[in-house]
Design an enzyme around this catalytic site. Structure first.
Site, PDB file in Angstrom:
ATOM      1  N   GLU A  10      39.305  52.041  28.302  1.00 18.81           N
ATOM      2  CA  GLU A  10      38.655  50.861  28.875  1.00 18.81           C
ATOM      3  C   GLU A  10      39.616  49.682  28.727  1.00 18.81           C
ATOM      4  O   GLU A  10      40.073  49.413  27.620  1.00 18.81           O
ATOM      5  CB  GLU A  10      37.359  50.537  28.130  1.00 18.81           C
ATOM      6  CG  GLU A  10      36.414  51.708  27.907  1.00 18.81           C
ATOM      7  CD  GLU A  10      35.411  51.378  26.818  1.00 18.81           C
ATOM      8  OE1 GLU A  10      34.919  50.230  26.768  1.00 18.81           O
ATOM      9  OE2 GLU A  10      35.141  52.256  25.990  1.00 18.81           O
ATOM     10  N   GLU A  12      40.112  45.574  29.472  1.00 20.51           N
ATOM     11  CA  GLU A  12      39.723  44.243  29.922  1.00 20.51           C
ATOM     12  C   GLU A  12      40.995  43.508  30.353  1.00 20.51           C
ATOM     13  O   GLU A  12      41.960  43.448  29.600  1.00 20.51           O
ATOM     14  CB  GLU A  12      39.025  43.475  28.806  1.00 20.51           C
ATOM     15  CG  GLU A  12      37.724  44.104  28.343  1.00 20.51           C
ATOM     16  CD  GLU A  12      37.140  43.372  27.147  1.00 20.51           C
ATOM     17  OE1 GLU A  12      37.481  42.194  26.938  1.00 20.51           O
ATOM     18  OE2 GLU A  12      36.359  43.988  26.407  1.00 20.51           O
ATOM     19  N   TYR A 123      33.495  46.391  36.026  1.00 23.53           N
ATOM     20  CA  TYR A 123      32.406  45.444  35.753  1.00 23.53           C
ATOM     21  C   TYR A 123      32.931  44.269  34.947  1.00 23.53           C
ATOM     22  O   TYR A 123      34.114  44.215  34.588  1.00 23.53           O
ATOM     23  CB  TYR A 123      31.263  46.142  35.021  1.00 23.53           C
ATOM     24  CG  TYR A 123      31.517  46.513  33.577  1.00 23.53           C
ATOM     25  CD1 TYR A 123      30.815  45.889  32.551  1.00 23.53           C
ATOM     26  CD2 TYR A 123      32.443  47.498  33.229  1.00 23.53           C
ATOM     27  CE1 TYR A 123      31.028  46.226  31.222  1.00 23.53           C
ATOM     28  CE2 TYR A 123      32.661  47.849  31.912  1.00 23.53           C
ATOM     29  CZ  TYR A 123      31.951  47.204  30.903  1.00 23.53           C
ATOM     30  OH  TYR A 123      32.175  47.541  29.599  1.00 23.53           O
ATOM     31  N   ASP A 125      32.900  42.228  31.512  1.00 23.43           N
ATOM     32  CA  ASP A 125      32.610  42.420  30.098  1.00 23.43           C
ATOM     33  C   ASP A 125      33.224  41.268  29.307  1.00 23.43           C
ATOM     34  O   ASP A 125      34.445  41.113  29.276  1.00 23.43           O
ATOM     35  CB  ASP A 125      33.175  43.754  29.611  1.00 23.43           C
ATOM     36  CG  ASP A 125      32.713  44.096  28.201  1.00 23.43           C
ATOM     37  OD1 ASP A 125      31.693  43.549  27.761  1.00 23.43           O
ATOM     38  OD2 ASP A 125      33.382  44.912  27.546  1.00 23.43           O
ATOM     39  N   GLU A 130      36.654  44.394  33.678  1.00 21.98           N
ATOM     40  CA  GLU A 130      37.049  45.585  32.922  1.00 21.98           C
ATOM     41  C   GLU A 130      37.035  46.817  33.822  1.00 21.98           C
ATOM     42  O   GLU A 130      36.088  47.050  34.569  1.00 21.98           O
ATOM     43  CB  GLU A 130      36.119  45.818  31.733  1.00 21.98           C
ATOM     44  CG  GLU A 130      36.435  47.097  30.967  1.00 21.98           C
ATOM     45  CD  GLU A 130      35.620  47.269  29.705  1.00 21.98           C
ATOM     46  OE1 GLU A 130      35.079  48.377  29.492  1.00 21.98           O
ATOM     47  OE2 GLU A 130      35.517  46.302  28.921  1.00 21.98           O
ATOM     48  N   HIS A 186      40.335  49.628  24.863  1.00 20.51           N
ATOM     49  CA  HIS A 186      39.640  50.546  23.972  1.00 20.51           C
ATOM     50  C   HIS A 186      39.892  51.982  24.397  1.00 20.51           C
ATOM     51  O   HIS A 186      39.832  52.309  25.582  1.00 20.51           O
ATOM     52  CB  HIS A 186      38.140  50.262  23.964  1.00 20.51           C
ATOM     53  CG  HIS A 186      37.792  48.887  23.504  1.00 20.51           C
ATOM     54  ND1 HIS A 186      36.493  48.417  23.492  1.00 20.51           N
ATOM     55  CD2 HIS A 186      38.558  47.873  23.025  1.00 20.51           C
ATOM     56  CE1 HIS A 186      36.487  47.178  23.031  1.00 20.51           C
ATOM     57  NE2 HIS A 186      37.724  46.820  22.753  1.00 20.51           N
ATOM     58  N   ASN A 188      38.768  56.055  23.921  1.00 21.45           N
ATOM     59  CA  ASN A 188      37.600  56.876  23.589  1.00 21.45           C
ATOM     60  C   ASN A 188      38.004  58.341  23.550  1.00 21.45           C
ATOM     61  O   ASN A 188      38.651  58.834  24.481  1.00 21.45           O
ATOM     62  CB  ASN A 188      36.498  56.675  24.624  1.00 21.45           C
ATOM     63  CG  ASN A 188      36.010  55.243  24.669  1.00 21.45           C
ATOM     64  OD1 ASN A 188      35.298  54.795  23.782  1.00 21.45           O
ATOM     65  ND2 ASN A 188      36.411  54.503  25.698  1.00 21.45           N
ATOM     66  N   ARG A 270      31.719  60.086  19.765  1.00 17.45           N
ATOM     67  CA  ARG A 270      32.782  59.415  20.521  1.00 17.45           C
ATOM     68  C   ARG A 270      33.525  58.490  19.573  1.00 17.45           C
ATOM     69  O   ARG A 270      32.967  57.527  19.058  1.00 17.45           O
ATOM     70  CB  ARG A 270      32.195  58.622  21.691  1.00 17.45           C
ATOM     71  CG  ARG A 270      33.237  57.801  22.467  1.00 17.45           C
ATOM     72  CD  ARG A 270      32.620  57.149  23.686  1.00 17.45           C
ATOM     73  NE  ARG A 270      31.555  56.214  23.352  1.00 17.45           N
ATOM     74  CZ  ARG A 270      31.632  54.888  23.484  1.00 17.45           C
ATOM     75  NH1 ARG A 270      32.742  54.330  23.928  1.00 17.45           N
ATOM     76  NH2 ARG A 270      30.613  54.124  23.175  1.00 17.45           N
ATOM     77  N   HIS A 272      35.679  55.569  19.019  1.00 19.51           N
ATOM     78  CA  HIS A 272      35.917  54.361  19.807  1.00 19.51           C
ATOM     79  C   HIS A 272      36.946  53.525  19.060  1.00 19.51           C
ATOM     80  O   HIS A 272      36.657  52.974  17.994  1.00 19.51           O
ATOM     81  CB  HIS A 272      34.584  53.608  19.958  1.00 19.51           C
ATOM     82  CG  HIS A 272      34.620  52.433  20.887  1.00 19.51           C
ATOM     83  ND1 HIS A 272      34.997  52.540  22.209  1.00 19.51           N
ATOM     84  CD2 HIS A 272      34.314  51.117  20.689  1.00 19.51           C
ATOM     85  CE1 HIS A 272      34.915  51.353  22.782  1.00 19.51           C
ATOM     86  NE2 HIS A 272      34.510  50.469  21.881  1.00 19.51           N
TER      87      HIS A 272
END
Length: 545
Positions: A10, A12, A123, A125, A130, A186, A188, A270, A272
């Protein structure tokens, strides 16, 4: 043994408004800018024939579940943690029961959210656009769909900037704004839930602290605001404040404890991770994902390895750091790669030596349990590249300039400093650092190096262009992406582990759960999708009718 597992990134992106002359407009509202980026891309995709306007399904999210075995009270949670319902911040006062809203109530038609046909989510964030990549099963695919996200962001920012009466919007794939704020990249990883979280964190932390030597993207300035002159390996180090924790925007930990697997929680957790940098160098991303996956494989097989005579648990426990939080910053500022870190048992080792110890345990585990049917060529490729980069970082770091991002950035900055007599706190160096991560190829320093052949590539542009629109075929992202491409008007909402269909003539919405990330693949569902002329036929086929 295999490097393969379900994983994803992920990112941003930094966002900045510019005026007609190209000058920055720092007072512009980042939430509005980010929303324009996302909603404009959603409209752009709609004009191309697909309409990914479905809502995000928050029903199965639980961001306050902690892997250490408890829930944070909603009344005590920082609002930034409430990602399951951004419209409802934590209530004030003492603990209170907060009823989860139903799907229709939770949805905001104006919310900036876009579920892409490649299985990703785009979307807003925390005031940043992001891109959350689709689930992949290999480091190389992780690179491919991460780079595809860069192309999505470029198209989105260009389209938003071209709106009549609009303003220029520039996006940056970096992690700091130079004013004290940091935004995340991030990672995962799906991990066998049989591994106790305490063991996972303890044995993984020294690896995460020291992998900066090959995974850092480099940063001009020291400290959260970058006011102290200097250069460091990573952009996130100055913002890490805890070993483990649930937060992501304050008291940021080395290992995040959010227990939200987006999958069958009886089988998986998961992992993270929020301490990594946004990498533009493909080899850096590849190594970051690949080496972490290899270490996780070892942690999932500690008992089996012990039965075969390899004391991997003890070997890794011996690498425990005396002060890992401080060492994150210490490693990041050690640009000569010689600083010694104090271990919990009183010994000292450099970051490279810690990494070599991890690589050695992985290699011995592979010799013991491999090759086996699961050990594919990418497993050996990651291990070989890992050990090669570490060896060259020890003896000749400049030989890694095509693979390790911070080394390439520092070499360019050092050349500017020598040529023009600049100190590390000169504004031109900060400007170049920012320009490095500009998503616009005509402005990006990274893209110039790439065009000049100074950076090693792992994926080609034809594959990237395909990944912008198509999902990986070997995870559930394939199903999510394909139904968004084929039946966009009938997808009411979706999440990582579900798709909700609005079937014409049906009396209620119909949810398809996807708790196994390795189902919903092309091999599993492709023929049925091809044979289904409409959503009704697809759902009937899924029910076996």
């Amino acid at each position: 043994m295999t490097v393969r597992r379900v994983m994803g990134i992920e990112t941003e992106y930094g966002v900045l408004a510019t005026g007609p002359s190209g000058a920055a407009r720092p007072a512009a509202n980042p939430m509005l800018l980010s929303s324009q980026v996302v909603t404009t891309y959603r409209a752009l995709v709609a004009r191309a024939g697909a309409r990914p306007a479905a809502r995000w399904d928050y029903d199965d999210e639980d961001p306050l579940a902690d892997a250490r075995g408890f829930h944070v009270r909603r009344s005590a949670a920082h609002p930034s943690m409430l990602t399951d319902d951004p419209a409802r911040p934590a209530p004030p006062g003492p603990a209170a029961e907060v009823a989860r809203p139903d799907l229709e109530e939770a949805d905001d038609p104006s919310a900036a959210n876009c579920i892409l046909t490649n299985g990703a989510r785009l979307y807003v964030d925390h005031a940043h656009p992001e891109y959350s990549s689709p689930e992949v099963t290999s480091p190389r695919d992780g690179v491919l769909w991460d780079v595809a996200g860069e192309r999505v962001m470029l198209a989105a920012s260009r389209a938003a900037s071209a709106l009549p009466g609009g303003q220029g919007i520039v996006l940056y794939k970096n992690n700091v704004d130079g004013k004290g704020a940091s935004y995340g990249t991030h990672e995962n990883y799906l991990v066998d839930r049989a591994v106790p979280f305490a063991v996972l964190a303890e044995l993984l932390i020294p690896f995460l602290v020291t992998r900066q030597v090959f995974a850092g993207s480099g940063r001009v300035g020291l400290g959260p605001t970058g006011d102290e002159a200097g250069f460091q390996l990573t952009q996130r180090a100055d913002y890490i404040e805890a070993e483990v924790g649930l937060e992501t925007t304050l008291r940021r930990p080395i290992v995040n404890t959010r227990d939200e697997p987006h999958a069958d929680r009886t089988r998986w957790r998961r992992l993270h991770l929020i301490l990594g940098d946004a990498n533009l160098f493909e080899v850096a991303t590849y190594l970051k994902l690949g080496t972490t996956s290899l270490v996780l494989w070892v942690l999932e097989h500690l008992d089996e390895l012990a039965d075969r005579g390899l004391r991997a648990r003890e070997d890794l426990a011996a690498l425990r750091l005396a002060d890992p939080v401080a060492d994150v910053q210490r490693v990041s500022r050690d640009i000569d790669l010689v600083a010694k870190l104090e271990l919990a048992d009183g010994r000292t080792m450099s970051a490279i030596e810690v990494q070599e110890a991890y690589a050695g345990v992985v290699a011995r585990a592979l010799d013991l349990l491999g090759p086996g049917p699961d050990a594919d060529t990418e497993t050996y490729a990651v291990l070989d590249r890992w050990r090669s980069v570490l060896a060259r970082l020890r003896t000749d770091p400049q030989s890694c300039a095509r693979e390790v991002e911070w080394i390439a950035k520092r070499r360019l900055l050092d050349g500017m400093r020598r040529r023009d007599g600049l100190a590390w706190d000169h504004p031109r160096l900060h400007a170049l650092d920012l320009q490095w991560s500009d998503v616009r190829p005509e402005r990006s320093i990274y893209q110039r190096l790439l065009a000049g052949g100074a950076v090693e590539r792992l994926v080609d542009e034809e594959a990237v262009a395909d990944a912008v629109h198509h999902a990986p075929t070997d995870t559930r992202a394939y199903f999510r992406g394909e139904v968004m491409a084929r039946f966009p008007d009938q997808v009411s909402a979706a999440s990582w582990d579900s798709v909700i269909f609005d079937v014409p003539g049906a009396t209620a919405l119909q949810r398809v759960p996807m708790l196994d990330p390795l189902r919903g693949t092309r091999g599993h569902i492709g023929a049925l999708l091809d044979a289904s002329d409409d959503v009704g036929a697809l759902l009937a086929g899924l029910r076996g009718e």
